[in-house]
Design a protein around this motif. Structure first.
Motif, PDB file in Angstrom:
ATOM      1  N   VAL A  20       0.847  -1.203   0.000  1.00  0.00           N
ATOM      2  CA  VAL A  20       0.000   0.000   0.000  1.00  0.00           C
ATOM      3  C   VAL A  20       0.882   1.252   0.000  1.00  0.00           C
ATOM      4  O   VAL A  20       0.608   2.216  -0.722  1.00  0.00           O
ATOM      5  N   SER A  21       1.960   1.246   0.765  1.00  0.00           N
ATOM      6  CA  SER A  21       2.875   2.388   0.809  1.00  0.00           C
ATOM      7  C   SER A  21       3.559   2.610  -0.538  1.00  0.00           C
ATOM      8  O   SER A  21       3.711   3.751  -0.983  1.00  0.00           O
ATOM      9  N   ILE A  22       3.961   1.521  -1.193  1.00  0.00           N
ATOM     10  CA  ILE A  22       4.582   1.642  -2.522  1.00  0.00           C
ATOM     11  C   ILE A  22       3.580   2.221  -3.510  1.00  0.00           C
ATOM     12  O   ILE A  22       3.908   3.122  -4.291  1.00  0.00           O
ATOM     13  N   ALA A  23       2.346   1.731  -3.482  1.00  0.00           N
ATOM     14  CA  ALA A  23       1.321   2.243  -4.397  1.00  0.00           C
ATOM     15  C   ALA A  23       1.053   3.725  -4.152  1.00  0.00           C
ATOM     16  O   ALA A  23       0.923   4.500  -5.104  1.00  0.00           O
ATOM     17  N   ALA A  24       1.004   4.116  -2.896  1.00  0.00           N
ATOM     18  CA  ALA A  24       0.774   5.531  -2.580  1.00  0.00           C
ATOM     19  C   ALA A  24       1.927   6.399  -3.062  1.00  0.00           C
ATOM     20  O   ALA A  24       1.717   7.495  -3.588  1.00  0.00           O
ATOM     21  N   SER A  25       3.149   5.890  -2.912  1.00  0.00           N
ATOM     22  CA  SER A  25       4.316   6.644  -3.388  1.00  0.00           C
ATOM     23  C   SER A  25       4.285   6.781  -4.904  1.00  0.00           C
ATOM     24  O   SER A  25       4.554   7.857  -5.448  1.00  0.00           O
ATOM     25  N   LEU A  26       3.955   5.703  -5.582  1.00  0.00           N
ATOM     26  CA  LEU A  26       3.914   5.747  -7.044  1.00  0.00           C
ATOM     27  C   LEU A  26       2.758   6.613  -7.542  1.00  0.00           C
ATOM     28  O   LEU A  26       2.849   7.204  -8.616  1.00  0.00           O
ATOM     29  N   VAL A  51      10.668  19.832  -8.768  1.00  0.00           N
ATOM     30  CA  VAL A  51      10.150  18.564  -9.291  1.00  0.00           C
ATOM     31  C   VAL A  51      11.233  17.489  -9.239  1.00  0.00           C
ATOM     32  O   VAL A  51      10.957  16.342  -8.866  1.00  0.00           O
ATOM     33  N   ALA A  52      12.459  17.842  -9.568  1.00  0.00           N
ATOM     34  CA  ALA A  52      13.559  16.871  -9.533  1.00  0.00           C
ATOM     35  C   ALA A  52      13.806  16.376  -8.108  1.00  0.00           C
ATOM     36  O   ALA A  52      14.021  15.173  -7.882  1.00  0.00           O
ATOM     37  N   VAL A  53      13.750  17.276  -7.148  1.00  0.00           N
ATOM     38  CA  VAL A  53      13.941  16.890  -5.741  1.00  0.00           C
ATOM     39  C   VAL A  53      12.784  16.001  -5.282  1.00  0.00           C
ATOM     40  O   VAL A  53      12.994  14.992  -4.600  1.00  0.00           O
ATOM     41  N   SER A  54      11.563  16.347  -5.674  1.00  0.00           N
ATOM     42  CA  SER A  54      10.404  15.523  -5.328  1.00  0.00           C
ATOM     43  C   SER A  54      10.521  14.127  -5.936  1.00  0.00           C
ATOM     44  O   SER A  54      10.235  13.122  -5.273  1.00  0.00           O
ATOM     45  N   ALA A  55      10.943  14.066  -7.179  1.00  0.00           N
ATOM     46  CA  ALA A  55      11.104  12.774  -7.853  1.00  0.00           C
ATOM     47  C   ALA A  55      12.180  11.937  -7.162  1.00  0.00           C
ATOM     48  O   ALA A  55      12.015  10.720  -6.997  1.00  0.00           O
ATOM     49  N   ALA A  56      13.255  12.578  -6.751  1.00  0.00           N
ATOM     50  CA  ALA A  56      14.314  11.851  -6.040  1.00  0.00           C
ATOM     51  C   ALA A  56      13.791  11.294  -4.720  1.00  0.00           C
ATOM     52  O   ALA A  56      14.123  10.169  -4.329  1.00  0.00           O
ATOM     53  N   GLY A  57      12.958  12.054  -4.049  1.00  0.00           N
ATOM     54  CA  GLY A  57      12.352  11.591  -2.793  1.00  0.00           C
ATOM     55  C   GLY A  57      11.437  10.398  -3.010  1.00  0.00           C
ATOM     56  O   GLY A  57      11.441   9.440  -2.224  1.00  0.00           O
ATOM     57  N   ILE A  58      10.669  10.425  -4.083  1.00  0.00           N
ATOM     58  CA  ILE A  58       9.782   9.305  -4.395  1.00  0.00           C
ATOM     59  C   ILE A  58      10.594   8.060  -4.708  1.00  0.00           C
ATOM     60  O   ILE A  58      10.309   6.967  -4.204  1.00  0.00           O
ATOM     61  N   VAL A  59      11.624   8.207  -5.525  1.00  0.00           N
ATOM     62  CA  VAL A  59      12.472   7.065  -5.896  1.00  0.00           C
ATOM     63  C   VAL A  59      13.137   6.476  -4.657  1.00  0.00           C
ATOM     64  O   VAL A  59      13.169   5.249  -4.474  1.00  0.00           O
ATOM     65  N   THR A  60      13.661   7.329  -3.797  1.00  0.00           N
ATOM     66  CA  THR A  60      14.316   6.855  -2.578  1.00  0.00           C
ATOM     67  C   THR A  60      13.325   6.132  -1.670  1.00  0.00           C
ATOM     68  O   THR A  60      13.629   5.069  -1.131  1.00  0.00           O
ATOM     69  N   VAL A  62      10.490   4.591  -2.458  1.00  0.00           N
ATOM     70  CA  VAL A  62      10.113   3.298  -3.037  1.00  0.00           C
ATOM     71  C   VAL A  62      11.258   2.305  -2.898  1.00  0.00           C
ATOM     72  O   VAL A  62      11.037   1.134  -2.571  1.00  0.00           O
ATOM     73  N   ALA A  63      12.494   2.748  -3.107  1.00  0.00           N
ATOM     74  CA  ALA A  63      13.646   1.856  -2.962  1.00  0.00           C
ATOM     75  C   ALA A  63      13.760   1.321  -1.535  1.00  0.00           C
ATOM     76  O   ALA A  63      14.054   0.141  -1.317  1.00  0.00           O
ATOM     77  N   LEU A  64      13.516   2.174  -0.555  1.00  0.00           N
ATOM     78  CA  LEU A  64      13.556   1.726   0.841  1.00  0.00           C
ATOM     79  C   LEU A  64      12.457   0.703   1.127  1.00  0.00           C
ATOM     80  O   LEU A  64      12.688  -0.297   1.816  1.00  0.00           O
ATOM     81  N   LEU A  69      10.797  -5.165   1.744  1.00  0.00           N
ATOM     82  CA  LEU A  69      10.082  -6.339   1.242  1.00  0.00           C
ATOM     83  C   LEU A  69      11.044  -7.481   0.939  1.00  0.00           C
ATOM     84  O   LEU A  69      10.750  -8.645   1.210  1.00  0.00           O
ATOM     85  N   ARG A  70      12.186  -7.166   0.364  1.00  0.00           N
ATOM     86  CA  ARG A  70      13.169  -8.198   0.014  1.00  0.00           C
ATOM     87  C   ARG A  70      13.806  -8.826   1.240  1.00  0.00           C
ATOM     88  O   ARG A  70      14.180  -9.990   1.211  1.00  0.00           O
ATOM     89  N   ARG A  71      13.929  -8.076   2.295  1.00  0.00           N
ATOM     90  CA  ARG A  71      14.500  -8.636   3.522  1.00  0.00           C
ATOM     91  C   ARG A  71      13.602  -9.716   4.101  1.00  0.00           C
ATOM     92  O   ARG A  71      14.083 -10.641   4.745  1.00  0.00           O
ATOM     93  N   GLY A  72      12.315  -9.577   3.894  1.00  0.00           N
ATOM     94  CA  GLY A  72      11.376 -10.588   4.329  1.00  0.00           C
ATOM     95  C   GLY A  72      11.168 -10.668   5.819  1.00  0.00           C
ATOM     96  O   GLY A  72      10.669 -11.666   6.329  1.00  0.00           O
ATOM     97  N   GLU A  73      11.521  -9.658   6.554  1.00  0.00           N
ATOM     98  CA  GLU A  73      11.362  -9.650   8.005  1.00  0.00           C
ATOM     99  C   GLU A  73      10.026  -9.032   8.417  1.00  0.00           C
ATOM    100  O   GLU A  73       9.891  -8.513   9.510  1.00  0.00           O
ATOM    101  N   LEU A  74       9.055  -9.117   7.548  1.00  0.00           N
ATOM    102  CA  LEU A  74       7.766  -8.489   7.806  1.00  0.00           C
ATOM    103  C   LEU A  74       6.786  -9.509   8.383  1.00  0.00           C
ATOM    104  O   LEU A  74       6.854 -10.692   8.085  1.00  0.00           O
TER     105      LEU A  74
END
Length: 81
Positions: A20-26, A51-60, A62-64, A69-74
């Motif tokens: 849900v957080s990823i979808a909201a970010s995207l 806009v470039a700073v905002s886009a960098a924040g969104i990318v960061t 989503v990457a986090l 999710l990949r760590r699987g400790e959820l």
């Protein structure tokens, strides 16, 4: 604290909460792209930088979330009873 309230607090750290957080970010990408197009059309350099700073924040962000999710400790708080 009631069990349901505890589940609600843990939702953000659950697998479903991460999706849900990823979808909201995207979803924020849509507004950022619109602002970028408008800034480019107007030739507004300062707005383009914003806009470039905002886009960098969104990318960061989503990457986090993807890394978590990949760590699987959820924990799947919705499945726990």
């Amino acid at each position: 604290m009631s069990g349901k309230l505890q589940k609600a607090k843990g939702f953000k750290k659950s697998r479903t909460g991460m999706y849900v957080s990823i979808a909201a970010s995207l979803f924020g990408v849509v507004g950022t792209v619109k602002r970028g197009r408008e800034a480019r059309r107007e030739g507004d350099t300062l707005q383009l930088i914003d806009v470039a700073v905002s886009a960098a924040g969104i990318v960061t962000g989503v990457a986090l979330l993807v890394r978590e999710l990949r760590r699987g400790e959820l924990h799947d708080v919705l499945a726990d009873d």
